[in-house]
Structure formats: C-alpha cells, structure tokens
Motif scaffolding. Structure first.
Motif, short mmCIF file in Angstrom:
data_model
loop_
_atom_site.label_atom_id
_atom_site.label_comp_id
_atom_site.label_asym_id
_atom_site.label_seq_id
_atom_site.Cartn_x
_atom_site.Cartn_y
_atom_site.Cartn_z
N GLN A 18 -4.36 -4.66 8.92
CA GLN A 18 -4.77 -4.23 7.77
C GLN A 18 -6.27 -3.90 7.66
OE1 GLN A 18 -3.43 -7.01 4.56
NE2 GLN A 18 -5.59 -6.52 3.45
N PHE A 59 0.63 -1.14 0.15
CA PHE A 59 -0.16 0.13 0.22
C PHE A 59 0.85 1.39 0.07
CE2 PHE A 59 -2.70 -3.03 1.84
CZ PHE A 59 -3.90 -3.01 1.15
N ALA A 91 -8.04 -4.24 -0.14
CA ALA A 91 -7.55 -5.49 0.32
C ALA A 91 -7.57 -6.67 -0.76
CB ALA A 91 -8.36 -6.05 1.35
N VAL A 141 -7.11 -6.17 -4.12
CA VAL A 141 -5.79 -5.75 -5.09
C VAL A 141 -4.93 -6.56 -4.11
CG1 VAL A 141 -4.26 -4.20 -5.88
CG2 VAL A 141 -6.83 -3.61 -5.62
N LEU A 142 -4.56 -6.30 -2.94
CA LEU A 142 -3.38 -7.06 -2.30
C LEU A 142 -3.34 -8.74 -2.42
CD1 LEU A 142 -1.05 -6.21 -0.46
CD2 LEU A 142 -2.67 -7.00 1.58
N GLU A 198 -2.30 -9.33 -6.13
CA GLU A 198 -1.05 -9.32 -5.94
C GLU A 198 -0.20 -10.18 -5.54
OE1 GLU A 198 0.84 -6.57 -7.79
OE2 GLU A 198 -1.11 -6.71 -8.74
N ILE A 209 0.61 0.97 -8.80
CA ILE A 209 0.43 0.15 -9.95
C ILE A 209 0.16 1.05 -11.16
CG2 ILE A 209 -1.33 -1.59 -10.62
CD1 ILE A 209 -1.20 -2.62 -7.80
N LEU A 216 -7.97 -0.27 6.73
CA LEU A 216 -8.78 -0.10 5.42
C LEU A 216 -10.23 0.13 5.68
CD1 LEU A 216 -7.35 -2.94 3.21
CD2 LEU A 216 -6.95 -0.51 3.14
#
Lengths: 202, 202
Positions: free
Chosen positions: A25, A2, B88, B90-91, B94, B70, A29
């Motif tokens: 996390q 992030f 979250a 996206v994480l 990834e 990104i 968020l």
C-alpha cells in the motif's frame, strides 16, 4: 477500498520478496502520489528485463547476452570452475576479490521434495563442460563447490563431486568454520563442531 | 557487475520507498529467477495505474473514475467533510468504521520550504466546495481537520480553519492525546502535555 487499478497495483507489488499488504500500500500510494516517472521507468525496466534476460550459455548465470561478462573475459582462468547456487553468490565472491577462475551457476539446488532434480540445475551441462574442455586439450583442473552449507546445498555438492570424479578433475569444497570477526560465544553449535572437525595443524 | 538490463532493473527498483541497494538486488534476482510472470504482471499494473489513475473531481483522492467510491455513495453524509493529507489516511479512518461523512484529500501539506503552497494542496477547491454547497441549498455544516499532528500538518489545519471561518461552517480538529492501550510511561512529552491541556471534566 481503493479504486480497482490501485488495488490491482497493490496486489501485483506483493510478488516482490519481503513486501506484505502494508508495504504494498505504501509503495503504490508513494508511486502514484509522488513518483509517476519512476513508476513508469520501473514498468519499462521490468518488461525489458523479463523479455531480454536469459542465461549465459556457458555458466548459466542471468544475462541478456549469449555469454556473461566473466565467461567472455579472456583473463579469467578457465581451468578452475566455482559452482554456486545463485548470481548473488557470484557477486559476493567477486566482491571478496581473490578468485580469478570462472563460475558455474546452478540457479537452485537439488531438492527432491520440490521436484528439482539434477537436470533442472544444469549438472549435465557442467559435466559436458568438463568433457568438452578435455576434448579441446584445455582440461579443467579443479571444481570448487561453493553451494550453501544447508542440507540441500551439501547434498548438491556431494552429488556433483560423485558425478565429477569420473572425469579426472580435482573436486574441492570451500571451508566452513568460524567467520572472521565472529565471537565464539555467539557462534552456533553446528558451525563450532565443523570448525573443530576441520581444524588444521598450526 | 551484473549485465546492463539487470543493473537497470535494480536501479529502477530503488524508486520504491524503503528499498536500498541490497533489497533491490534481492528483488531483481528473485523476479528473474523465480517469478517472471509476476514481474510482467507488475509491469502491466504499474503502466495501467500511471496512465489511468487521476484524482477524484470532488475530494481529490486517487481514483481512475471521475468521482471516487465514497463521493459517489449517496448514503454518506454530504454535510460533513473530513480533511486528510493522504488516501492512506482515508483508509485508516474507514477501517475505524465510525465516520459516515465525506472526505477531502489534500495529497500533501503546506510546506513553504519545499515550495508547496495552498494552491498545490487544493485549498481553493475546498473553499469552492463550501460555496457551491451553500448555493445548492445543501450547506456543509462541519469541516473536521484530520491532518497529521506535525508542524506542517498543524499549520495546514490552522490555515484551512482561517479560510473556512468566513463561510458559516463549524471547523473542528480531531482530538490528540494518549492513544488507547498506550502506557503513560512510554508516551512522549509533547503528547502528554497535549493530553493535559485538552483534559475534559469527568
């Protein structure tokens, strides 16, 4: 992964007890996506509490005033002092609702291995209290030791009883045994042994 | 029961997801007794994050820069966009490490009952991206819908596919079925039904 501010927030949240990387996390968020007002309020509360909250000059519990609510309460019995380890213990005893005396909060326990000695948990202050009360002709009659039944808690209780017995005060320890509603089948051996050795005639 | 600043801190901590009254008390006392530095650092991080973190102008994820890491990365394939609900997600994608395209983060899903319509989750911005990419002669070839397999997530995916199909782009949905390492015995009926209806020839 992030952006830096979010990563920093996640690592700062890790200072909360029981919060690991995944919870941090989720919390970060959640706050940023859905509750920025709450996050700002939390930041303010943290800052104010860290700046403002100190210790009660009499019983050492956490408070932002000079003396805490219980020490200031004239209806509490000043001749009995209950010694506990943390402010959470005070709350637990208050919720039980039977104790009417005052408290002394150690904020810790003796632990030589961590370098915590009697001066760090305010035992000199407790002895001072005893002496001053006697000098003011309002002597303290009883000290109830309610430290936790752990090795450190027992050692702390023993140390305080040794120091206090020179000051003409009754020193007692709360009872340990089978808790109400506990089934014998599920009670650990140490507790059962204690319950047997401290049995009372019926 | 505690002094006002401590009570205020406890109630502010309740804004964290998964934190009830007992955890809030434990956290507040832990910070005040043992980690005031951490508490102050957390207050600063919260304040900075709330002030600084906005949304990426391209993909709408949370970031304090104009464009996120990104979107700024020239080596990512701009012709594929994966639509997800939260940063979250996206994480998670990834960390799986196989996807090389870009993302579009809705920060929510369609939910008429909560008053959340297409404009609140940036679907117009997504369609704009499609049009602009075509105008710049770098058309987007595929949109992968990776919203959650919930009622709202499916509705959101369907809505986006309906809007996108007028723009000469392939719209796909990630596969749903039995997860790797999952044992059939413990998989719910909905997932199994999906796994059967989406079966592929061997």
């Amino acid at each position: 992964m992030f952006s830096p501010l979010i990563d920093e927030l996640m690592s700062s949240l890790r200072c909360l007890p029981g919060v690991g990387p995944k919870s941090a996390q989720r919390m970060a968020l959640h706050l940023l996506e859905r509750d920025r007002e709450g996050a700002e309020r939390l930041a303010q509360s943290l800052h104010k509490a860290v700046e403002g909250v100190g210790r009660c000059k009499s019983c050492r519990t956490l408070t932002e005033q000079d003396f805490c609510g219980i020490c200031n309460n004239a209806r509490r019995d000043s001749s009995i002092i209950c010694v506990v380890e943390t402010p959470a213990d005070v709350l637990a005893i208050e919720q039980a609702g039977t104790y009417q005396g005052k408290y002394f909060v150690l904020l810790g326990h003796l632990s030589p291995i961590d370098g915590i000695g009697p001066e760090d948990i305010g035992i000199d202050q407790l002895i001072n209290l005893l002496q001053q009360a006697t000098a003011n002709a309002e002597p303290i009659k009883e000290i109830i030791l309610a430290t936790n039944p752990t090795v450190e808690g027992e050692a702390t209780a023993y140390y305080i009883s040794e120091r206090a017995k020179h000051h003409n005060v009754l020193v007692s320890r709360i009872a340990h045994g089978v808790p109400l509603g506990g089934e014998l089948e599920f009670i650990d051996g140490g507790t059962l042994a204690h319950a047997f050795s401290s049995r009372r005639s019926f």
